[in-house]
Design a protein around this motif. Structure first.
Motif, PDB file in Angstrom:
ATOM      1  N   GLY A   6       0.766  -1.274  -0.163  1.00 40.75           N
ATOM      2  CA  GLY A   6       0.021  -0.155  -0.124  1.00 40.75           C
ATOM      3  C   GLY A   6       0.843   1.295  -0.159  1.00 40.75           C
ATOM      4  N   ALA A   7       1.998   1.091  -0.276  1.00 43.52           N
ATOM      5  CA  ALA A   7       3.082   2.277  -0.528  1.00 43.52           C
ATOM      6  C   ALA A   7       2.601   3.537  -1.375  1.00 43.52           C
ATOM      7  N   THR A   8       1.702   3.389  -2.338  1.00 43.05           N
ATOM      8  CA  THR A   8       1.501   4.500  -3.068  1.00 43.05           C
ATOM      9  C   THR A   8       0.236   5.491  -2.388  1.00 43.05           C
ATOM     10  N   GLY A   9      -0.454   4.753  -1.579  1.00 48.11           N
ATOM     11  CA  GLY A   9      -1.457   5.631  -0.731  1.00 48.11           C
ATOM     12  C   GLY A   9      -0.782   6.491   0.016  1.00 48.11           C
ATOM     13  N   HIS A  10      -1.889   7.258   0.740  1.00 55.56           N
ATOM     14  CA  HIS A  10      -1.400   8.583   1.648  1.00 55.56           C
ATOM     15  C   HIS A  10      -0.603   8.086   2.787  1.00 55.56           C
TER      16      HIS A  10
END
Length: 323
Positions: A6-10
């Motif tokens: 989930g590294a692309t998330g906030h």
């Protein structure tokens, strides 16, 4: 090596930035073709995969000392339960099992305060409140609770894992425009806004990241830690955003019964237009329900200290302007 799903998330991209600032080696799990604008220019190792694909998880976990599992599906629209269950429950189980197989030193799972049972007004919600896989509030609450219990099941089998439960997240580096990020931006504009007299607990994304890293360092295996900020009324968030932006427009407060009727119509509109929902029955219930969360345990055991909400709103608007 540190792995972040989930590294692309906030939360994910802010966590990656903080880890890199500490000279850590970071690997990120990204979906094939995923929008990774939030990671542009960052020195990370990218592994394509999916939390629903165990072989790709095995590849991502190789040589990892600490894994942060942030990937998940958030939806405030009814009817999305099947997708949320696959990612928020099955995906969490696959990640936890892959971490066990790979001998990962510690797994930090980002759950949510929504995993806890919703309590009546007048009750402070802390980690003694049970998780609620049968919550009537909505599918997001149920799937986050089930995912949390799945991690605890792996802990019982020997996995070293700690659970973090953030409240409503706001703050800068919101590349994908979260619902609250867009709301704060709208509040800063010269327009009349419709409000309900509701409240919720909001926390800065940078404080959540600090809490996640403190959990990795100091958290007790199998324990959950609430990473909350402060409860605030929606009208107060608007007035703060307007003050910081230097604009002063009136707002109209709508009674809950009328807002409930409008929410049903709004949900149909979001479905038809395929637009991101911000005003739904679930969202309305959330700001009406009890949202008094205590982060005393995280403060006491981890050294967690969230910043003032005004600072978060100011930094959010400054980041939006810079974009």
């Amino acid at each position: 090596m540190i792995l972040v799903t989930g590294a692309t998330g906030h939360v994910g991209n802010v966590l990656v930035r903080e880890l890199l600032s500490r000279a850590e080696r970071v690997r990120v799990l990204v979906l094939p073709g995923e929008n990774a604008v939030s990671l542009e220019g960052l020195d990370v190792e990218r592994v394509e995969g999916n939390v629903l694909d165990p072989p790709s998880l095995d590849r991502a976990m190789e040589g990892v000392g600490v894994a942060y599992h942030l990937a998940g599906v958030i939806s405030i629209l009814p009817g999305d339960e099947e997708n949320m269950r696959r990612v928020n429950v099955d995906g969490v189980s696959y990640v936890a099992r892959a971490a066990s197989r790979a001998g990962v030193g510690r797994l930090i799972y980002a759950s949510s305060v929504h995993a806890f049972r919703r309590m009546p007004h007048g009750v402070t919600i802390d980690e003694s409140v049970p998780f609620a896989p049968d919550s009537p509030a909505g599918a997001y609450d149920r799937t986050k609770a089930e995912g949390t219990l799945a991690v605890l099941n792996e802990v019982a089998q020997g996995l070293d894992a700690v659970i973090a439960c953030p409240s409503g997240i706001i703050g800068p580096y919101d590349y994908l425009k979260s619902e609250m990020g867009q709301t704060i931006l709208d509040f800063s504009r010269k327009k009349i806004h419709l409000l309900v007299d509701g409240a919720y607990d909001f926390v800065d994304v940078r404080d959540v990241v600090a809490g996640l890293m403190l959990a990795a360092e100091k958290g007790r295996t199998g324990q959950a830690y609430i990473l909350s900020g402060a409860q605030v009324k929606m009208g107060q968030i608007r007035s703060t955003a307007q003050e910081i932006a230097g604009v002063h427009f009136p707002a109209i407060t709508v009674p809950f019964w009328l807002a409930g009727l409008a929410a049903g119509l709004a949900e149909r509109f979001y479905r038809l237009t395929q637009t991101t929902p911000r005003f739904t029955s679930y969202a309305l219930q959330t700001v009406r329900d009890n949202s008094v969360f205590s982060h005393a345990k995280a403060r006491r055991e981890l050294g967690y200290h969230p910043r003032p909400l005004r600072e978060s709103i100011a930094d959010t608007l400054a980041w939006w302007r810079a974009q």
